[in-house]
Scaffold this active site. Sequence first.
Site, PDB file in Angstrom:
ATOM      1  N   ILE A 159       0.832  -1.202   0.000  1.00  0.00           N
ATOM      2  CA  ILE A 159       0.000   0.000   0.000  1.00  0.00           C
ATOM      3  C   ILE A 159       0.869   1.257   0.000  1.00  0.00           C
ATOM      4  CG2 ILE A 159      -1.887   1.221   1.164  1.00  0.00           C
ATOM      5  CD1 ILE A 159      -2.498  -1.665  -0.090  1.00  0.00           C
ATOM      6  N   GLU A 364      -1.325  -1.271 -10.584  1.00  0.00           N
ATOM      7  CA  GLU A 364      -2.571  -0.819 -11.244  1.00  0.00           C
ATOM      8  C   GLU A 364      -2.869  -1.670 -12.479  1.00  0.00           C
ATOM      9  OE1 GLU A 364      -3.458   3.367 -11.378  1.00  0.00           O
ATOM     10  OE2 GLU A 364      -2.051   3.739  -9.743  1.00  0.00           O
TER      11      GLU A 364
HETATM   12  C1  LIG Z   1       5.600  -0.018  -6.094  1.00  0.00           C
HETATM   13  C2  LIG Z   1       4.231  -0.588  -5.902  1.00  0.00           C
HETATM   14  C3  LIG Z   1       3.209   0.211  -5.401  1.00  0.00           C
HETATM   15  C4  LIG Z   1       1.935  -0.325  -5.181  1.00  0.00           C
HETATM   16  N1  LIG Z   1       0.950   0.461  -4.633  1.00  0.00           N
HETATM   17  C5  LIG Z   1      -0.274  -0.087  -4.368  1.00  0.00           C
HETATM   18  C6  LIG Z   1      -1.301   0.693  -3.718  1.00  0.00           C
HETATM   19  O1  LIG Z   1      -1.115   1.885  -3.414  1.00  0.00           O
HETATM   20  N2  LIG Z   1      -2.482   0.075  -3.429  1.00  0.00           N
HETATM   21  C7  LIG Z   1      -2.735  -1.221  -3.739  1.00  0.00           C
HETATM   22  O2  LIG Z   1      -3.815  -1.705  -3.444  1.00  0.00           O
HETATM   23  N3  LIG Z   1      -1.786  -1.984  -4.365  1.00  0.00           N
HETATM   24  C8  LIG Z   1      -0.566  -1.449  -4.684  1.00  0.00           C
HETATM   25  N4  LIG Z   1       0.410  -2.216  -5.289  1.00  0.00           N
HETATM   26  C9  LIG Z   1       0.132  -3.614  -5.581  1.00  0.00           C
HETATM   27  C10 LIG Z   1      -0.014  -3.920  -7.046  1.00  0.00           C
HETATM   28  O3  LIG Z   1      -1.222  -3.427  -7.541  1.00  0.00           O
HETATM   29  C11 LIG Z   1       0.177  -5.421  -7.224  1.00  0.00           C
HETATM   30  O4  LIG Z   1       1.539  -5.698  -6.973  1.00  0.00           O
HETATM   31  C12 LIG Z   1      -0.246  -5.893  -8.589  1.00  0.00           C
HETATM   32  O5  LIG Z   1      -1.633  -5.853  -8.726  1.00  0.00           O
HETATM   33  C13 LIG Z   1       0.244  -7.316  -8.851  1.00  0.00           C
HETATM   34  O6  LIG Z   1      -0.158  -8.146  -7.804  1.00  0.00           O
HETATM   35  P1  LIG Z   1       0.900  -9.152  -7.146  1.00  0.00           P
HETATM   36  O7  LIG Z   1       2.098  -8.381  -6.764  1.00  0.00           O
HETATM   37  O8  LIG Z   1       0.194  -9.916  -6.111  1.00  0.00           O
HETATM   38  O9  LIG Z   1       1.343 -10.095  -8.333  1.00  0.00           O
HETATM   39  P2  LIG Z   1       0.514 -11.376  -8.860  1.00  0.00           P
HETATM   40  O10 LIG Z   1      -0.939 -11.074  -8.893  1.00  0.00           O
HETATM   41  O11 LIG Z   1       0.997 -12.571  -8.134  1.00  0.00           O
HETATM   42  O12 LIG Z   1       1.028 -11.430 -10.346  1.00  0.00           O
HETATM   43  C14 LIG Z   1       2.401 -11.734 -10.643  1.00  0.00           C
HETATM   44  C15 LIG Z   1       2.638 -11.611 -12.118  1.00  0.00           C
HETATM   45  O13 LIG Z   1       1.882 -12.587 -12.795  1.00  0.00           O
HETATM   46  C16 LIG Z   1       1.541 -12.120 -14.067  1.00  0.00           C
HETATM   47  N5  LIG Z   1       0.071 -12.173 -14.206  1.00  0.00           N
HETATM   48  C17 LIG Z   1      -0.860 -11.734 -13.343  1.00  0.00           C
HETATM   49  N6  LIG Z   1      -2.103 -11.966 -13.808  1.00  0.00           N
HETATM   50  C18 LIG Z   1      -1.936 -12.586 -14.979  1.00  0.00           C
HETATM   51  C19 LIG Z   1      -2.831 -13.107 -15.962  1.00  0.00           C
HETATM   52  N7  LIG Z   1      -4.167 -13.030 -15.783  1.00  0.00           N
HETATM   53  N8  LIG Z   1      -2.316 -13.708 -17.057  1.00  0.00           N
HETATM   54  C20 LIG Z   1      -0.967 -13.802 -17.232  1.00  0.00           C
HETATM   55  N9  LIG Z   1      -0.072 -13.321 -16.350  1.00  0.00           N
HETATM   56  C21 LIG Z   1      -0.555 -12.741 -15.253  1.00  0.00           C
HETATM   57  C22 LIG Z   1       2.035 -10.660 -14.157  1.00  0.00           C
HETATM   58  O14 LIG Z   1       3.289 -10.654 -14.810  1.00  0.00           O
HETATM   59  C23 LIG Z   1       2.196 -10.273 -12.713  1.00  0.00           C
HETATM   60  O15 LIG Z   1       3.168  -9.246 -12.537  1.00  0.00           O
HETATM   61  C24 LIG Z   1       1.670  -1.682  -5.514  1.00  0.00           C
HETATM   62  C25 LIG Z   1       2.703  -2.472  -6.047  1.00  0.00           C
HETATM   63  C26 LIG Z   1       3.964  -1.942  -6.235  1.00  0.00           C
HETATM   64  C27 LIG Z   1       5.049  -2.831  -6.810  1.00  0.00           C
END
Ligand SMILES: Cc1cc2nc3c(=O)[nH]c(=O)nc-3n(C[C@H](O)[C@H](O)[C@H](O)COP(=O)(O)OP(=O)(O)OC[C@H]3O[C@@H](n4cnc5c(N)ncnc54)[C@H](O)[C@@H]3O)c2cc1C
Length: 382
Positions: A159, A364
Amino acid sequence: MTDKTFLNWPFFTDRHRTLAEAIERWSAANLPVGHGDVDAACRDLVVRLGRDGWLTHTAPDPETPSPLDVRTLCLIRETLARHDGLADFAFAMQGLGAGPISLFGSTEQRRWLHRTRNGEAIAAFALTEQRSGSDVANIAMTATRDGDGYILDGEKTWISNGGIADFYVVFARSGEGPAAKGLSAFLVPAGLPGFSVAERIEVIAPHPLARLTFNRVPVPASAVIGAPGDGFKIAMSTLDIFRATVGAAALGFARRALDETVKRARSRELFGGPLADLQIVQSYIAEMAVDVDAAALLVYRAAWTKDNGAPRVTREAAMAKLFSTDRAQAVIDKAVQLHGGDGVRHGNVVERLYREIRALRIYEGASEVQKIVIARQTLMGA
Ligand SMILES: Cc1cc2nc3c(=O)[nH]c(=O)nc-3n(C[C@H](O)[C@H](O)[C@H](O)COP(=O)(O)OP(=O)(O)OC[C@H]3O[C@@H](n4cnc5c(N)ncnc54)[C@H](O)[C@@H]3O)c2cc1C
């Protein structure tokens, strides 16, 4: 000199052109700031962006509500990102954190907007959990009815502004229906009993980021934003507006990388002449310039479409974010390459850009998720 010819494109009005000049002057006078203590730097940036009126663009005036102008958000983000990624972050998070309130908040909730718009309150958007990043509908955090209010239980992670925010918009499972149909959005001031920062998360381009614990946090029914069960819609509508602005930030990083590369290519002497005389270098620079302009076209197309009354810009915003963040990564990589050893030296502008761009392809909506969205819309014939 940064290319400003895009401001002549028909997407903009004179009001946008005047604003672009003003934010450029402000950025040149105020940025970059030191990033040593990111919490302090962010707080200070929010105060200064608020004091000088820039945050008024991140949320509508609660007294005279009007739609957010996405072209303005994009122009400001592009310019701030070109000067200082942390300034762009501070600006963007005020908009994203306040977004659900701007779009769906009650009169009472909208009072917060006075304070996010003048830099007195810092906003955060708390959607992600350990098992529900890309898979938003899989949120586990619960909001259980308790008398007139709710009890929030669970964890949020990744977050932005976690630990320094004055309030969090928190998405939790309230159970009106299965999966995405059973989520609600809550306005949660920091410091309620049971709320704590479990962990600060450090990343390659530092900014305030945390994992948060909600241990039986009581909130009144008036904390629900919109209607119970509308959480998924609220999250997606907010991201719909701000997704194109992530593309704008990437565009700002890419433009800066191109500017730095042009300077370098003209000044660096190699093989008896400037680097810029080598044809392979010219080929790189041409590719960078095309990527920058193409990204700008998609970003400002999405912004213009939204500003001209489209209820949703799902396809346009997804294209803008996917293309701009991916191509900015490629542009910056070429910039690092053409800077030689200096490109990977700590403190060099392109080294900083190389770290700053990376997360934009993940948050996002990761690039792969944007592709799914675009394919679905295309197959539907949208
Ligand atoms: C610097 C930073 C700031 C952030 N700020 C916020 C914030 O303010 N509020 C908030 O709520 N969240 C925030 N996030 C969270 C961010 O939205 C999530 O990291 C993002 O949605 C990915 O979720 P995850 O990290 O769980 O990766 P996962 O959901 O585990 O996904 C990992 C990877 O799998 C691949 N993938 C995912 N879905 C699919 C698909 N359907 N098909 C094929 N490949 C796929 C993509 O390459 C993805 O990067 C932030 C993240 C970062 C890194």
